[in-house]
Scaffold this motif. Structure first.
Motif, PDB file in Angstrom:
ATOM      1  N   GLN A  86       1.728 -30.727  54.257  1.00 29.88           N
ATOM      2  CA  GLN A  86       1.390 -29.623  53.357  1.00 29.88           C
ATOM      3  C   GLN A  86       2.577 -28.675  53.216  1.00 29.88           C
ATOM      4  O   GLN A  86       2.920 -28.227  52.113  1.00 29.88           O
ATOM      5  CB  GLN A  86       0.197 -28.846  53.894  1.00 29.88           C
ATOM      6  N   THR A  87       3.195 -28.343  54.349  1.00 32.93           N
ATOM      7  CA  THR A  87       4.299 -27.382  54.350  1.00 32.93           C
ATOM      8  C   THR A  87       5.490 -27.900  53.566  1.00 32.93           C
ATOM      9  O   THR A  87       6.064 -27.186  52.728  1.00 32.93           O
ATOM     10  CB  THR A  87       4.699 -27.058  55.796  1.00 32.93           C
ATOM     11  N   VAL A  88       5.879 -29.149  53.811  1.00 33.61           N
ATOM     12  CA  VAL A  88       7.042 -29.707  53.117  1.00 33.61           C
ATOM     13  C   VAL A  88       6.764 -29.845  51.624  1.00 33.61           C
ATOM     14  O   VAL A  88       7.631 -29.540  50.784  1.00 33.61           O
ATOM     15  CB  VAL A  88       7.442 -31.062  53.738  1.00 33.61           C
ATOM     16  N   THR A  89       5.567 -30.278  51.263  1.00 38.14           N
ATOM     17  CA  THR A  89       5.211 -30.414  49.847  1.00 38.14           C
ATOM     18  C   THR A  89       5.311 -29.063  49.137  1.00 38.14           C
ATOM     19  O   THR A  89       5.849 -28.964  48.023  1.00 38.14           O
ATOM     20  CB  THR A  89       3.787 -30.983  49.703  1.00 38.14           C
ATOM     21  N   SER A  97      15.354 -27.726  43.669  1.00 42.57           N
ATOM     22  CA  SER A  97      16.726 -28.222  43.503  1.00 42.57           C
ATOM     23  C   SER A  97      17.505 -28.243  44.814  1.00 42.57           C
ATOM     24  O   SER A  97      18.692 -28.593  44.822  1.00 42.57           O
ATOM     25  CB  SER A  97      17.471 -27.348  42.482  1.00 42.57           C
ATOM     26  N   GLU A  98      16.868 -27.867  45.910  1.00 47.38           N
ATOM     27  CA  GLU A  98      17.564 -27.773  47.187  1.00 47.38           C
ATOM     28  C   GLU A  98      17.321 -29.015  48.047  1.00 47.38           C
ATOM     29  O   GLU A  98      16.329 -29.723  47.882  1.00 47.38           O
ATOM     30  CB  GLU A  98      17.115 -26.527  47.956  1.00 47.38           C
ATOM     31  N   LYS A  99      18.226 -29.263  48.971  1.00 47.12           N
ATOM     32  CA  LYS A  99      18.089 -30.365  49.929  1.00 47.12           C
ATOM     33  C   LYS A  99      17.448 -29.810  51.193  1.00 47.12           C
ATOM     34  O   LYS A  99      17.974 -28.890  51.823  1.00 47.12           O
ATOM     35  CB  LYS A  99      19.475 -30.945  50.255  1.00 47.12           C
ATOM     36  N   LEU A 100      16.296 -30.362  51.582  1.00 45.54           N
ATOM     37  CA  LEU A 100      15.564 -29.868  52.738  1.00 45.54           C
ATOM     38  C   LEU A 100      15.764 -30.789  53.938  1.00 45.54           C
ATOM     39  O   LEU A 100      15.764 -32.019  53.802  1.00 45.54           O
ATOM     40  CB  LEU A 100      14.069 -29.762  52.425  1.00 45.54           C
ATOM     41  N   PHE A 101      15.922 -30.178  55.116  1.00 46.45           N
ATOM     42  CA  PHE A 101      16.115 -30.913  56.367  1.00 46.45           C
ATOM     43  C   PHE A 101      15.042 -30.467  57.366  1.00 46.45           C
ATOM     44  O   PHE A 101      15.039 -29.319  57.810  1.00 46.45           O
ATOM     45  CB  PHE A 101      17.503 -30.637  56.955  1.00 46.45           C
ATOM     46  N   PHE A 102      14.146 -31.364  57.712  1.00 48.80           N
ATOM     47  CA  PHE A 102      13.065 -31.083  58.659  1.00 48.80           C
ATOM     48  C   PHE A 102      13.610 -31.313  60.069  1.00 48.80           C
ATOM     49  O   PHE A 102      13.954 -32.428  60.436  1.00 48.80           O
ATOM     50  CB  PHE A 102      11.890 -32.021  58.377  1.00 48.80           C
ATOM     51  N   ILE A 103      13.690 -30.252  60.862  1.00 51.36           N
ATOM     52  CA  ILE A 103      14.311 -30.316  62.192  1.00 51.36           C
ATOM     53  C   ILE A 103      13.234 -30.579  63.247  1.00 51.36           C
ATOM     54  O   ILE A 103      12.233 -29.869  63.320  1.00 51.36           O
ATOM     55  CB  ILE A 103      15.056 -29.005  62.491  1.00 51.36           C
ATOM     56  N   ALA A 118       2.273 -39.665  57.548  1.00 49.19           N
ATOM     57  CA  ALA A 118       3.610 -39.744  58.156  1.00 49.19           C
ATOM     58  C   ALA A 118       4.606 -40.500  57.280  1.00 49.19           C
ATOM     59  O   ALA A 118       5.754 -40.060  57.109  1.00 49.19           O
ATOM     60  CB  ALA A 118       3.514 -40.401  59.531  1.00 49.19           C
ATOM     61  N   GLU A 119       4.188 -41.622  56.722  1.00 52.19           N
ATOM     62  CA  GLU A 119       5.123 -42.418  55.923  1.00 52.19           C
ATOM     63  C   GLU A 119       5.576 -41.654  54.684  1.00 52.19           C
ATOM     64  O   GLU A 119       6.756 -41.687  54.325  1.00 52.19           O
ATOM     65  CB  GLU A 119       4.470 -43.747  55.518  1.00 52.19           C
ATOM     66  N   ARG A 120       4.664 -40.958  54.033  1.00 55.07           N
ATOM     67  CA  ARG A 120       5.055 -40.182  52.846  1.00 55.07           C
ATOM     68  C   ARG A 120       5.929 -39.006  53.225  1.00 55.07           C
ATOM     69  O   ARG A 120       6.884 -38.664  52.514  1.00 55.07           O
ATOM     70  CB  ARG A 120       3.813 -39.691  52.097  1.00 55.07           C
ATOM     71  N   LEU A 121       5.640 -38.382  54.371  1.00 56.06           N
ATOM     72  CA  LEU A 121       6.437 -37.253  54.832  1.00 56.06           C
ATOM     73  C   LEU A 121       7.902 -37.644  54.985  1.00 56.06           C
ATOM     74  O   LEU A 121       8.809 -36.886  54.627  1.00 56.06           O
ATOM     75  CB  LEU A 121       5.884 -36.731  56.162  1.00 56.06           C
ATOM     76  N   LEU A 122       8.143 -38.854  55.496  1.00 56.39           N
ATOM     77  CA  LEU A 122       9.515 -39.317  55.704  1.00 56.39           C
ATOM     78  C   LEU A 122      10.280 -39.481  54.396  1.00 56.39           C
ATOM     79  O   LEU A 122      11.514 -39.511  54.398  1.00 56.39           O
ATOM     80  CB  LEU A 122       9.516 -40.646  56.459  1.00 56.39           C
ATOM     81  N   THR A 123       9.580 -39.598  53.291  1.00 57.87           N
ATOM     82  CA  THR A 123      10.256 -39.785  51.995  1.00 57.87           C
ATOM     83  C   THR A 123      10.482 -38.479  51.248  1.00 57.87           C
ATOM     84  O   THR A 123      11.188 -38.462  50.244  1.00 57.87           O
ATOM     85  CB  THR A 123       9.431 -40.720  51.083  1.00 57.87           C
ATOM     86  N   LEU A 124       9.884 -37.386  51.723  1.00 52.16           N
ATOM     87  CA  LEU A 124       9.939 -36.123  50.977  1.00 52.16           C
ATOM     88  C   LEU A 124      11.196 -35.313  51.251  1.00 52.16           C
ATOM     89  O   LEU A 124      11.607 -34.510  50.405  1.00 52.16           O
ATOM     90  CB  LEU A 124       8.709 -35.271  51.299  1.00 52.16           C
ATOM     91  N   CYS A 125      11.777 -35.472  52.434  1.00 52.44           N
ATOM     92  CA  CYS A 125      12.964 -34.685  52.784  1.00 52.44           C
ATOM     93  C   CYS A 125      13.753 -35.418  53.846  1.00 52.44           C
ATOM     94  O   CYS A 125      13.290 -36.415  54.411  1.00 52.44           O
ATOM     95  CB  CYS A 125      12.558 -33.297  53.288  1.00 52.44           C
ATOM     96  N   ASP A 126      14.945 -34.933  54.128  1.00 56.87           N
ATOM     97  CA  ASP A 126      15.724 -35.470  55.234  1.00 56.87           C
ATOM     98  C   ASP A 126      15.133 -34.969  56.548  1.00 56.87           C
ATOM     99  O   ASP A 126      14.517 -33.901  56.599  1.00 56.87           O
ATOM    100  CB  ASP A 126      17.177 -35.023  55.135  1.00 56.87           C
ATOM    101  N   PHE A 127      15.328 -35.739  57.604  1.00 61.74           N
ATOM    102  CA  PHE A 127      14.920 -35.326  58.941  1.00 61.74           C
ATOM    103  C   PHE A 127      16.157 -35.185  59.819  1.00 61.74           C
ATOM    104  O   PHE A 127      17.047 -36.040  59.794  1.00 61.74           O
ATOM    105  CB  PHE A 127      13.983 -36.360  59.575  1.00 61.74           C
TER     106      PHE A 127
END
Length: 224
Positions: A86-89, A97-103, A118-127
């Motif tokens: 929810q948060t990343v979406t 337009s920004e590049k997001l990195f989930f730490i 989980a699988e969709r989360l991995l496609t939404l931003c960089d980790f």
């Protein structure tokens, strides 16, 4: 712009969190780093943590000296339990337009298959996946989602031969495995010290320590 996302209960936020953030910011050349205190975290028992408002304010105070760090109240404002998907979406809508990195640390990343979508989360931003004692990078290919990752490259990270290894998992997302210096500070140890009225100098930002004392948090007879 490159934006890091560092979520957590921040119970309380401490110097180790700030050390991690500074190291990751430098290694990934982040322009901004958002600290995201959890509201009602799905993996924590509510009685274990102070109110979201207290944790949010402590985070604000801790970040004041850092111009590239800021607090994000997106999960605190959300009613009910918050999930990372929810948060990343929502953040992708706010920063299209920004590049997001989930730490995240390797210890928490091992639990990723149990997370919602989980699988969709991995496609939404960089980790950005950070080293943690007892949770070596080389074990990550054991996870079904990560079987194609080069285990030898991860073993080199574990040995300290490299500090960053990047693996692309989709057209718009990559995993960045980052070896960081071990953090000698833990929130659980700080809470124990606070309950016993023991010294926490050099473990907490002074502003956070003052806030805890003023609001009588983490006391032996009254936790929150």
């Amino acid at each position: 712009m490159r934006i890091g996302l560092l979520g957590g209960t921040f119970n309380p936020i401490h110097n180790g969190h700030l050390q991690i953030a500074e190291e990751v910011q430098k290694k990934l050349s982040l322009d901004r780093l958002l600290f995201i205190p959890s509201g009602d975290p799905p993996h924590k028992k509510r009685e274990q943590i102070p109110s979201a408002e207290h944790r949010l304010e402590m985070t604000r105070l801790a970040l004041f000296p850092y111009p590239h760090f800021e607090v994000c109240d997106i999960e605190v404002k959300r009613p009910g339990k918050s999930y990372s998907i929810q948060t990343v979406t929502e953040l992708k809508r706010l920063y299209p337009s920004e590049k997001l990195f989930f730490i995240i640390g390797t210890d928490a990343f091992f639990d990723l298959p149990t997370w919602r979508e989980a699988e969709r989360l991995l496609t939404l931003c960089d980790f950005a996946i950070l080293s943690r004692p007892g949770h070596p990078f080389s074990r990550l290919p054991d996870l079904p989602l990560l079987r194609s990752i080069d285990r030898n490259a991860l073993m080199e990270l574990d040995r300290g031969g490299e500090s960053v290894y990047t693996f692309r998992i989709g057209p718009e997302a990559s995993l960045h495995f980052i070896r960081i210096a071990p953090i000698a500070v833990s929130a659980s140890e700080i809470r124990k010290r606070l309950k016993k009225r023991e010294e926490t100098k050099n473990l907490l930002p002074e502003s956070v320590s003052s806030y805890i004392i003023k609001n009588k948090l983490y006391q032996e007879d009254k936790d929150f």
